[in-house]
Each structure stands twice: as structure tokens, then as C-alpha cells.
Design an enzyme around this catalytic site. Structure first.
Site, mmCIF file in Angstrom:
data_model
loop_
_atom_site.group_PDB
_atom_site.id
_atom_site.type_symbol
_atom_site.label_atom_id
_atom_site.label_comp_id
_atom_site.label_asym_id
_atom_site.label_seq_id
_atom_site.Cartn_x
_atom_site.Cartn_y
_atom_site.Cartn_z
ATOM 1 N N HIS A 1 0.796 -1.232 0.000
ATOM 2 C CA HIS A 1 0.000 0.000 0.000
ATOM 3 C C HIS A 1 0.829 1.282 0.000
ATOM 4 O O HIS A 1 0.283 2.377 -0.042
ATOM 5 C CB HIS A 1 -0.973 0.024 1.186
HETATM 6 C C1 UD1 Z 1 -2.147 5.335 5.782
HETATM 7 C C2 UD1 Z 1 -0.875 5.828 6.476
HETATM 8 C C3 UD1 Z 1 0.148 4.701 6.512
HETATM 9 C C4 UD1 Z 1 -0.426 3.453 7.137
HETATM 10 C C5 UD1 Z 1 -1.695 3.076 6.369
HETATM 11 C C6 UD1 Z 1 -2.336 1.842 6.958
HETATM 12 C C7 UD1 Z 1 -0.364 8.222 6.190
HETATM 13 C C8 UD1 Z 1 0.488 9.214 5.501
HETATM 14 N N1 UD1 Z 1 -0.262 6.958 5.758
HETATM 15 O O1 UD1 Z 1 -1.823 5.106 4.426
HETATM 16 O O2 UD1 Z 1 1.251 5.113 7.284
HETATM 17 O O3 UD1 Z 1 0.514 2.405 7.069
HETATM 18 O O4 UD1 Z 1 -2.612 4.165 6.438
HETATM 19 O O5 UD1 Z 1 -3.240 1.287 6.019
HETATM 20 O O6 UD1 Z 1 -1.096 8.565 7.093
HETATM 21 N N2 UD1 Z 1 -9.192 4.903 1.061
HETATM 22 C C9 UD1 Z 1 -10.455 4.375 0.883
HETATM 23 N N3 UD1 Z 1 -11.094 3.875 1.981
HETATM 24 C C10 UD1 Z 1 -10.548 3.892 3.220
HETATM 25 C C11 UD1 Z 1 -9.271 4.440 3.371
HETATM 26 C C12 UD1 Z 1 -8.592 4.940 2.287
HETATM 27 O O7 UD1 Z 1 -10.981 4.334 -0.212
HETATM 28 O O8 UD1 Z 1 -11.215 3.442 4.171
HETATM 29 C C13 UD1 Z 1 -8.484 5.447 -0.103
HETATM 30 C C14 UD1 Z 1 -8.666 6.948 -0.200
HETATM 31 O O9 UD1 Z 1 -9.024 7.241 -1.489
HETATM 32 C C15 UD1 Z 1 -7.285 7.510 0.098
HETATM 33 C C16 UD1 Z 1 -6.342 6.355 -0.220
HETATM 34 O O10 UD1 Z 1 -7.109 5.161 -0.025
HETATM 35 O O11 UD1 Z 1 -6.998 8.623 -0.685
HETATM 36 C C17 UD1 Z 1 -5.148 6.332 0.676
HETATM 37 O O12 UD1 Z 1 -5.545 6.411 2.031
HETATM 38 P P1 UD1 Z 1 -4.714 7.304 3.073
HETATM 39 O O13 UD1 Z 1 -5.382 7.258 4.395
HETATM 40 O O14 UD1 Z 1 -4.420 8.617 2.498
HETATM 41 O O15 UD1 Z 1 -3.304 6.578 3.177
HETATM 42 P P2 UD1 Z 1 -2.951 5.051 3.295
HETATM 43 O O16 UD1 Z 1 -2.295 4.654 2.048
HETATM 44 O O17 UD1 Z 1 -4.078 4.214 3.784
#
Ligand code: UD1
Length: 358
Positions: A207
Site C-alpha cells: 500500500h
Molecule cells: C495510511 C498511512 C500509513 C499506514 C496506512 C495503513 C499516512 C500518511 N499513511 O496510508 O502510514 O501504514 O494508512 O493502512 O497517514 N481509502 C479508501 N477507503 C478507506 C481508506 C482509504 O478508499 O477506508 C483510499 C482513499 O481514497 C485515500 C487512499 O485510499 O486517498 C489512501 O488512504 P490514506 O489514508 O491517504 O493513506 P494510506 O495509504 O491508507
């Protein structure tokens, strides 16, 4: 005036960590309110975890799950500040976990309101400032009043950065969670669905933006998975990759599935033969489950797991996965990151500090 702590969580691994500390705080008689930033919001990434882990003291939940880093962090800060100022009294401590945008947002707000911050998983460094998590960790540590480290290495690192007061090596709360919940997860003895029963399988999670957002790296990883046909690969796909993965051709030994809740993940970990991941948490869980781990990153902050080859750093663009997966750990397994009693150490430390704030 009664004392209390406010814990801020938002991303999947933080639910796991906070669940065990929350239980310990209850046992220690500390009043805790939990705020969920909504960084993760899907049922599979958030709801299922919160229910399964029994987190029952969330008092506010925001919707800060999308946007660039600045947008996401700024939204969380505004919402969190609003929440704090709407309370009858500010809490005596803010508790934050790890290195996500939820962590840094809460730490920045708390520090400007002069609320002491307790940081769980302090002192970790990958020394790679291109990882957003590294920036979040460094800043949060330098704003914190109490720093709970997962190992002595964290304590030493903080010392090198001039932070020596109120630093405590409590061990890793994820080990508490792992020990508690893997016993429950192991009661499901069903065979892994969708894989070839005559082959071992490896559990895959990817991820990190450096892996998910660069075509060349994803193509290389898929090619390498394809090249190890004596394994199946079970890959719960993070939402970050959900759409993008569709444009690539998926090898026949790779099974893409929806993200799975914590107990199901521990169950798969118990049954798999190896792990391929870029997650920080899963590297340690693989170690505790005594499974060889291949970490698709240039650096890890969990350097102790690299000893003896239990965990290997791996670059699919220039290294063979077959060679990495064939490499067995060279040293006997030894316990790492504490004894599974970290949550209670944190709770007692906070209770003692709160008693002087009364
Ligand atoms: C985040 C953390 C990372 C952690 C990870 C655990 C930061 C910078 N990164 O990364 O350190 O290891 O969480 O999983 O805080 N999305 C969905 N549904 C959800 C959550 C996310 O669709 O329930 C999508 C969103 O479009 C979002 C993308 O996934 O833009 C990334 O999610 P984000 O929370 O920004 O970062 P992670 O990659 O999950």
C-alpha cells in the site's frame, strides 16, 4: 477537576494499537475518550475493525479520508481543534499512535493548545524522508511530552536527536494485540479459500505510494510473483490500489481479495508459508508468527527483524523473488519488542502522570 486523556486514531493499524491500550486504561481507572479522524472510513478498513476489536468509547468521528496530504491533515486539524474547544475542559493528555497523518494532525493541534502529548511508537526511523510517515514521526516525537518506545533502539535514536526526558521503552503494543487476538483467530481452522491445496501460499500486502503509484514497480512485482509458480499469493488489496490494479494483468497464482479485518488477517498469517509486504505492522506480525517476510521497501524502521534474514528488504525491479523466498532464516527465532504487556505499562505511566495533574 477530574483528569482524562483523549486518544486520536484514524488509520487501520491505529485501531489495533488503541484497542489494547484502551482496555488497559480502563483497567487502570483512567478516563479516555477516543476521536476517530475518519482517515480510513470504509467498512473493511474501519467499521469491521472497530467492532471486532471492541472499541466502544469513540466520542467524535470526522470525515477526513480523502485529499492530498495538506488537505487531509488540515481538515483533521480544524476538526480536532473544534472538538477540543467544544469540550467542557481540555484533556490532560493527548495520546497518538505511530506515524500517520492523523498522528501529526493531532500532535500539532495539541501542542498549540498546550496539551501534553503521549506518543506511542516513538523513536522509530526509516531515515527515508521521502516517506510521509518519516516526516510525521520526526515531528510528532519532537512535539511530545512522553515518548513510549517499542524497543531500546527507539530510546537510543531519540537520545541521538537530543530527546532524553520522559522516554520509556514499554515494548510494542502490537505484540499485546497479536498475542491476544491470534489465539482467537486460530480457532478458525478452515482451509484457505481459493488457493491450490497442494501448494504453500504467501500473504501479500502492498500500500505504500512508492509501490502502488509507480507502474514500473507494480509491473516488476507482478512479474516476480508470476515467476514463483510453486507458491500461490493471497493479496488483500488496499483501497489505494483498488482501481489502479485493474489495468495490470494478474498472474494465475495471484488471488486478489478485498481488505480483511484483523482476525481474518491473523488467521491467514497463521496459515501462510511466507509474507510479502510493504507494511510496517505486518513485518512484525510475520516475525511474531515465525514466518519469513520479504519487505518491498528500501528501508525499514523495524531493523531488529532483519537479523538472521527473518525479514529481507527486497526490490522487485532488480532482485529475484524466487531467490528471496527460497532463503530461509539463518538464526533461531528470538522474542522481539517486549513481552506483550506494553499496554498496561503505558496505562500505568499515564495514570501516574495524571495523578499529579489532579
Ligand atoms: C495510511 C498511512 C500509513 C499506514 C496506512 C495503513 C499516512 C500518511 N499513511 O496510508 O502510514 O501504514 O494508512 O493502512 O497517514 N481509502 C479508501 N477507503 C478507506 C481508506 C482509504 O478508499 O477506508 C483510499 C482513499 O481514497 C485515500 C487512499 O485510499 O486517498 C489512501 O488512504 P490514506 O489514508 O491517504 O493513506 P494510506 O495509504 O491508507
Amino acid at each position: 477537576m477530574s483528569t482524562s486523556v483523549v486518544t486520536v486514531i484514524g488509520a487501520r493499524p491505529q485501531f489495533v494499537k488503541a484497542a489494547v491500550v484502551s482496555l488497559a486504561l480502563k483497567e487502570a481507572g483512567v478516563k479516555e475518550d477516543i476521536v476517530h479522524t475518519g482517515q480510513h472510513y470504509d467498512e473493511a478498513m474501519s467499521g469491521a475493525f472497530i467492532r471486532e476489536l471492541g472499541i466502544d468509547n469513540i466520542v467524535a468521528q470526522f470525515a477526513c479520508g480523502n485529499g492530498t496530504h495538506a488537505v487531509q491533515t488540515a481538515k483533521m486539524m480544524t476538526e480536532f481543534e473544534g472538538y477540543l474547544l467544544s469540550r467542557d475542559a481540555l484533556p490532560n493528555f493527548i495520546v497518538v499512535y505511530g506515524d500517520t497523518n492523523s498522528t501529526i494532525a493531532a500532535a500539532l493541534v495539541a501542542s498549540k493548545l498546550h496539551i501534553p502529548i503521549a506518543h506511542v511508537e516513538a523513536g522509530l526511523r526509516s531515515f527515508d524522508r521521502r516517506m510521509p510517515e518519516e516526516v510525521n514521526r520526526v515531528v510528532t516525537d519532537h512535539l511530545s511530552s512522553v515518548l513510549f518506545c517499542s524497543s531500546q533502539e527507539g530510546v537510543e535514536q531519540l537520545k541521538r536527536e537530543g530527546i532524553v526526558d520522559n522516554v520509556v521503552d514499554v515494548g510494542d503494543v502490537m505484540l499485546d494485540a497479536f498475542l491476544h487476538f491470534s489465539a482467537i483467530a486460530a480457532t478458525n481452522t478452515q482451509e484457505e479459500e481459493g488457493t491450490n491445496k497442494n501448494k504453500p501460499f504467501a500473504l501479500v500486502t502492498i500500500h505504500r505510494p512508492s509501490n502502488t503509484d509507480v507502474d514500473e514497480n507494480l509491473v516488476a512485482l507482478l512479474r516476480e510473483l508470476d515467476s514463483v509458480q510453486d507458491y500461490d499469493f493471497v493479496w488483500p488489496v488496499h483501497p489505494r490500489l483498488r482501481e489502479r490494479i485493474k489495468k495490470f494483468s494478474i498472474p494465475n497464482n495471484v488471488l486478489l481479495i478485498e481488505p480483511v479485518p484483523y482476525l481474518a488477517m491473523l488467521n491467514k498469517l497463521g496459515k501462510c508459508a511466507a509474507v510479502v509486504t510493504d507494511s510496517g505492522g505486518l513485518q512484525k506480525e510475520a516475525y511474531w508468527a515465525k514466518k519469513p517476510c520479504i519487505t518491498v521497501r528500501r528501508a525499514t524502521e523495524w531493523i531488529e527483524t532483519l537479523e538472521g534474514g527473518w525479514n529481507q528488504l527486497y526490490d522487485p525491479t532488480c532482485q529475484s523473488l524466487a531467490a528471496a523466498i527460497g532463503e530461509l532464516p539463518k538464526t533461531p527465532w528470538k522474542s522481539l519488542y517486549g513481552d506483550g504487556k506494553s499496554a498496561m505499562r503505558i496505562a500505568i505511566e499515564l495514570r501516574d502522570r495524571l495523578s499529579t495533574a489532579k
